[in-house]
Design a protein around this motif. Sequence first.
Motif, PDB file in Angstrom:
ATOM      1  N   ALA A 160       0.826  -1.206   0.000  1.00 15.27           N
ATOM      2  CA  ALA A 160       0.000   0.000   0.000  1.00 15.27           C
ATOM      3  C   ALA A 160       0.864   1.261   0.000  1.00 15.27           C
ATOM      4  N   ILE A 161       1.914   1.274   0.816  1.00 11.66           N
ATOM      5  CA  ILE A 161       2.814   2.439   0.848  1.00 11.66           C
ATOM      6  C   ILE A 161       3.508   2.590  -0.506  1.00 11.66           C
ATOM      7  N   GLU A 162       4.003   1.482  -1.023  1.00  8.73           N
ATOM      8  CA  GLU A 162       4.687   1.531  -2.315  1.00  8.73           C
ATOM      9  C   GLU A 162       3.737   2.035  -3.402  1.00  8.73           C
ATOM     10  N   GLY A 163       2.497   1.588  -3.367  1.00  7.77           N
ATOM     11  CA  GLY A 163       1.506   2.041  -4.346  1.00  7.77           C
ATOM     12  C   GLY A 163       1.211   3.520  -4.211  1.00  7.77           C
ATOM     13  N   GLU A 164       1.087   3.977  -2.974  1.00 16.03           N
ATOM     14  CA  GLU A 164       0.798   5.394  -2.731  1.00 16.03           C
ATOM     15  C   GLU A 164       1.964   6.284  -3.161  1.00 16.03           C
ATOM     16  N   LEU A 165       3.193   5.829  -2.882  1.00 14.17           N
ATOM     17  CA  LEU A 165       4.373   6.618  -3.233  1.00 14.17           C
ATOM     18  C   LEU A 165       4.813   6.427  -4.680  1.00 14.17           C
ATOM     19  N   GLY A 166       4.418   5.307  -5.271  1.00 11.77           N
ATOM     20  CA  GLY A 166       4.855   4.990  -6.625  1.00 11.77           C
ATOM     21  C   GLY A 166       6.322   4.610  -6.702  1.00 11.77           C
ATOM     22  N   VAL A 167       6.843   4.047  -5.602  1.00 15.94           N
ATOM     23  CA  VAL A 167       8.256   3.687  -5.499  1.00 15.94           C
ATOM     24  C   VAL A 167       8.369   2.351  -4.785  1.00 15.94           C
ATOM     25  N   ARG A 168       9.252   1.482  -5.287  1.00 10.37           N
ATOM     26  CA  ARG A 168       9.540   0.239  -4.570  1.00 10.37           C
ATOM     27  C   ARG A 168      10.427   0.564  -3.378  1.00 10.37           C
ATOM     28  N   LEU A 169      10.080   0.033  -2.220  1.00  7.37           N
ATOM     29  CA  LEU A 169      10.845   0.252  -0.997  1.00  7.37           C
ATOM     30  C   LEU A 169      11.590  -1.003  -0.570  1.00  7.37           C
ATOM     31  N   ILE A 170      10.989  -2.149  -0.866  1.00  9.19           N
ATOM     32  CA  ILE A 170      11.531  -3.431  -0.419  1.00  9.19           C
ATOM     33  C   ILE A 170      11.540  -4.404  -1.579  1.00  9.19           C
ATOM     34  N   GLU A 171      12.647  -5.127  -1.718  1.00  2.65           N
ATOM     35  CA  GLU A 171      12.752  -6.212  -2.691  1.00  2.65           C
ATOM     36  C   GLU A 171      12.637  -7.520  -1.937  1.00  2.65           C
ATOM     37  N   GLY A 172      12.074  -8.493  -2.593  1.00  6.16           N
ATOM     38  CA  GLY A 172      11.945  -9.800  -1.969  1.00  6.16           C
ATOM     39  C   GLY A 172      10.553  -9.996  -1.420  1.00  6.16           C
ATOM     40  N   SER A 173      10.103 -11.212  -1.468  1.00  6.71           N
ATOM     41  CA  SER A 173       8.755 -11.504  -0.978  1.00  6.71           C
ATOM     42  C   SER A 173       8.757 -12.574   0.097  1.00  6.71           C
ATOM     43  N   GLY A 174       9.930 -13.108   0.386  1.00  5.36           N
ATOM     44  CA  GLY A 174      10.028 -14.125   1.432  1.00  5.36           C
ATOM     45  C   GLY A 174      10.078 -13.483   2.802  1.00  5.36           C
ATOM     46  N   ALA A 175      10.489 -14.247   3.771  1.00  7.15           N
ATOM     47  CA  ALA A 175      10.577 -13.739   5.137  1.00  7.15           C
ATOM     48  C   ALA A 175      11.651 -12.654   5.253  1.00  7.15           C
ATOM     49  N   ASP A 176      12.760 -12.835   4.539  1.00  9.30           N
ATOM     50  CA  ASP A 176      13.843 -11.850   4.574  1.00  9.30           C
ATOM     51  C   ASP A 176      13.699 -10.894   3.399  1.00  9.30           C
ATOM     52  N   VAL A 177      14.003  -9.625   3.639  1.00 11.65           N
ATOM     53  CA  VAL A 177      13.830  -8.607   2.610  1.00 11.65           C
ATOM     54  C   VAL A 177      15.101  -7.784   2.453  1.00 11.65           C
ATOM     55  N   VAL A 178      15.180  -7.071   1.349  1.00  9.01           N
ATOM     56  CA  VAL A 178      16.281  -6.165   1.057  1.00  9.01           C
ATOM     57  C   VAL A 178      15.674  -4.816   0.721  1.00  9.01           C
ATOM     58  N   LEU A 179      16.214  -3.766   1.309  1.00  6.75           N
ATOM     59  CA  LEU A 179      15.703  -2.420   1.039  1.00  6.75           C
ATOM     60  C   LEU A 179      16.264  -1.895  -0.275  1.00  6.75           C
ATOM     61  N   THR A 180      15.425  -1.194  -1.021  1.00  4.35           N
ATOM     62  CA  THR A 180      15.909  -0.458  -2.182  1.00  4.35           C
ATOM     63  C   THR A 180      16.578   0.810  -1.649  1.00  4.35           C
ATOM     64  N   SER A 181      17.187   1.591  -2.520  1.00  4.66           N
ATOM     65  CA  SER A 181      17.803   2.839  -2.044  1.00  4.66           C
ATOM     66  C   SER A 181      16.734   3.776  -1.494  1.00  4.66           C
ATOM     67  N   ALA A 182      15.549   3.802  -2.114  1.00  6.13           N
ATOM     68  CA  ALA A 182      14.453   4.618  -1.580  1.00  6.13           C
ATOM     69  C   ALA A 182      14.017   4.091  -0.215  1.00  6.13           C
ATOM     70  N   GLY A 183      13.981   2.768  -0.057  1.00  6.16           N
ATOM     71  CA  GLY A 183      13.631   2.161   1.220  1.00  6.16           C
ATOM     72  C   GLY A 183      14.634   2.493   2.303  1.00  6.16           C
ATOM     73  N   GLU A 184      15.915   2.494   1.948  1.00  9.70           N
ATOM     74  CA  GLU A 184      16.957   2.873   2.915  1.00  9.70           C
ATOM     75  C   GLU A 184      16.790   4.323   3.349  1.00  9.70           C
ATOM     76  N   ASP A 185      16.500   5.205   2.392  1.00 14.28           N
ATOM     77  CA  ASP A 185      16.289   6.619   2.715  1.00 14.28           C
ATOM     78  C   ASP A 185      15.102   6.785   3.663  1.00 14.28           C
ATOM     79  N   LEU A 186      13.989   6.130   3.339  1.00 13.93           N
ATOM     80  CA  LEU A 186      12.801   6.241   4.181  1.00 13.93           C
ATOM     81  C   LEU A 186      13.044   5.633   5.553  1.00 13.93           C
ATOM     82  N   CYS A 187      13.761   4.522   5.613  1.00 14.65           N
ATOM     83  CA  CYS A 187      14.069   3.885   6.892  1.00 14.65           C
ATOM     84  C   CYS A 187      14.868   4.832   7.787  1.00 14.65           C
TER      85      CYS A 187
END
Length: 97
Positions: free
Chosen positions: A46-73
Motif C-alpha cells: 500500500a505504501i509503495e503504491g501510494e508513493l509509486g516507489v519500490r521500498l523493499i525487494e523480496g517476498s520471502g521472510a527476509d527482505v532487502v531495502l531499495t535505495s528509496a527504502g533505505e532513505d525512508l528507513c
Amino acid sequence: MVRRYYHLPSLTALEIFEASARHLSFKLAASELELTSEEIRRQIKAIEGELGVRLIEGSGADVVLTSAGEDLCRLLASSFSRASEVLRIMKRRDWTR
C-alpha cells in the motif's frame, strides 16, 4: 479518498515499514507488531503504491531495502527516535498550569 493534512501514508503503515526495514524481515516485524506476515506485506504494498516507489525487494521472510527504502528507513528511525525523546521529556515534566 480522504486527503491527509501532511500528505503522508498512514502512521500505522509507516510504523510497519520501519519495523520491517529495521529487522529486514517481515516475519520479525509481524512478531514485534503482533500482526501476520500477510498484513505486513499488504501495508508495504500500500505504501509503495501510494508513493509509486519500490521500498523493499523480496517476498520471502527476509527482505532487502531499495535505495528509496533505505532513505525512508533512516528518516523514520530518526523521526520516531526524536518523537520518543520529546515524549519522554514531556512525561517527566509537570505540564499542568
